[in-house]
Design a protein around this motif. Structure first.
Motif, PDB file in Angstrom:
ATOM      1  N   VAL A 118     -74.140 -75.899  73.428  1.00  0.00           N
ATOM      2  CA  VAL A 118     -73.034 -76.837  73.231  1.00  0.00           C
ATOM      3  C   VAL A 118     -72.288 -76.451  71.962  1.00  0.00           C
ATOM      4  N   GLU A 119     -70.961 -76.534  72.024  1.00  0.00           N
ATOM      5  CA  GLU A 119     -70.102 -76.306  70.866  1.00  0.00           C
ATOM      6  C   GLU A 119     -69.444 -77.637  70.519  1.00  0.00           C
TER       7      GLU A 119
ATOM      8  N   GLU B  89     -49.493 -82.052  59.990  1.00  0.00           N
ATOM      9  CA  GLU B  89     -50.520 -82.184  58.958  1.00  0.00           C
ATOM     10  C   GLU B  89     -51.598 -81.114  59.135  1.00  0.00           C
ATOM     11  N   ARG B  90     -52.108 -80.628  58.001  1.00  0.00           N
ATOM     12  CA  ARG B  90     -53.150 -79.603  58.036  1.00  0.00           C
ATOM     13  C   ARG B  90     -54.509 -80.241  58.323  1.00  0.00           C
ATOM     14  N   VAL B  91     -55.266 -79.569  59.200  1.00  0.00           N
ATOM     15  CA  VAL B  91     -56.607 -80.033  59.567  1.00  0.00           C
ATOM     16  C   VAL B  91     -57.568 -78.858  59.468  1.00  0.00           C
ATOM     17  N   ARG B  92     -58.699 -79.089  58.830  1.00  0.00           N
ATOM     18  CA  ARG B  92     -59.771 -78.101  58.844  1.00  0.00           C
ATOM     19  C   ARG B  92     -60.855 -78.642  59.773  1.00  0.00           C
ATOM     20  N   LEU B  93     -61.050 -77.944  60.886  1.00  0.00           N
ATOM     21  CA  LEU B  93     -62.065 -78.329  61.863  1.00  0.00           C
ATOM     22  C   LEU B  93     -63.361 -77.584  61.566  1.00  0.00           C
ATOM     23  N   THR B  94     -64.471 -78.292  61.592  1.00  0.00           N
ATOM     24  CA  THR B  94     -65.784 -77.693  61.378  1.00  0.00           C
ATOM     25  C   THR B  94     -66.477 -77.535  62.725  1.00  0.00           C
ATOM     26  N   ARG B  95     -66.973 -76.321  62.966  1.00  0.00           N
ATOM     27  CA  ARG B  95     -67.643 -76.004  64.225  1.00  0.00           C
ATOM     28  C   ARG B  95     -69.147 -76.119  64.058  1.00  0.00           C
ATOM     29  N   HIS B  96     -69.799 -76.729  65.059  1.00  0.00           N
ATOM     30  CA  HIS B  96     -71.252 -76.803  65.110  1.00  0.00           C
ATOM     31  C   HIS B  96     -71.716 -76.271  66.463  1.00  0.00           C
ATOM     32  N   ALA B  97     -72.885 -75.659  66.466  1.00  0.00           N
ATOM     33  CA  ALA B  97     -73.516 -75.199  67.697  1.00  0.00           C
ATOM     34  C   ALA B  97     -74.842 -75.929  67.841  1.00  0.00           C
ATOM     35  N   ALA B  98     -75.220 -76.202  69.100  1.00  0.00           N
ATOM     36  CA  ALA B  98     -76.473 -76.912  69.358  1.00  0.00           C
ATOM     37  C   ALA B  98     -76.946 -76.567  70.772  1.00  0.00           C
TER      38      ALA B  98
END
Length: 193
Positions: free
Chosen positions: A148-149, A128-137
């Motif tokens: 932190v990623e 299955e296709r997954v789009r992961l969203t990246r956040h930085a903090a």
């Protein structure tokens, strides 16, 4: 599908990586008189990670220690069940709400300045296709602060919603392996069913 409402996670990967189940929760995410969405989440922490020394054990929430790596997987259960077409059409809405909830969770863990930094596409082990969203903090630690990623993805598995992701420190703490931690997190996400 089994009677267990929680998502299936590759137990071998968890064991090899030293991950420990920290929490299993079920909660009503959304409800109307004739419609309800339940979220069933497994939360894992890495006790051998950077937070093992000098942390409060809750991911550095009190600012006394480095953040602990964590991984979560959630299965959303709709009652009454959705058709496959309805699930597909709701995917953008569910993705948006799950991402907002993930950011709120990061802030509850003491992370500051959480910012979206892009996306990455992958496929689960089931294809299955997954789009992961990246956040930085950033988070306060004894020595100052640490970067932190964090990543979160939402997809459909056999017509049902899954969400998974986690976070790990990338700078500001000795002995980090951000590339290895990122690849391990992606492997765990790919193994969620």
């Amino acid at each position: 599908m089994t009677d267990d409402p929680f998502p299936t996670i590759d137990a071998d990967r968890l064991d090899r990586g030293g991950w420990v189940l920290a929490e299993r929760t079920s909660e009503t995410v959304f409800a109307l008189p004739s419609f309800r969405v339940e979220g069933h989440t497994r939360l894992y922490e890495h006790p051998g990670s950077e937070a093992a020394e000098g942390s409060d054990g809750a991911g550095g929430v009190d600012g006394t220690g480095p953040p602990r790596r964590f991984f979560f997987a959630t299965r959303l259960d709709f009652e009454p069940p959705l058709s496959r077409l309805a699930s597909t059409s709701l995917l953008p809405v569910v993705r948006s709400r799950a991402t907002r909830a993930f950011v709120a969770d990061l802030e509850d863990r003491g992370l500051e300045g959480v910012k979206r930094k892009g996306t990455r596409r992958t496929r689960t082990d089931a294809g299955e296709r997954v789009r992961l969203t990246r956040h930085a903090a950033r988070i306060d630690v004894d020595e100052g602060s640490a970067d932190v990623e964090a990543w979160c993805g939402v997809w459909l598995h056999e017509g049902e919603f899954r969400a998974a992701g986690g976070a790990f420190p990338t700078a500001g703490i000795d002995g980090l392996d951000p590339h290895g931690d990122r690849e391990e997190l992606f492997a765990l996400v790919r193994g969620v069913e």
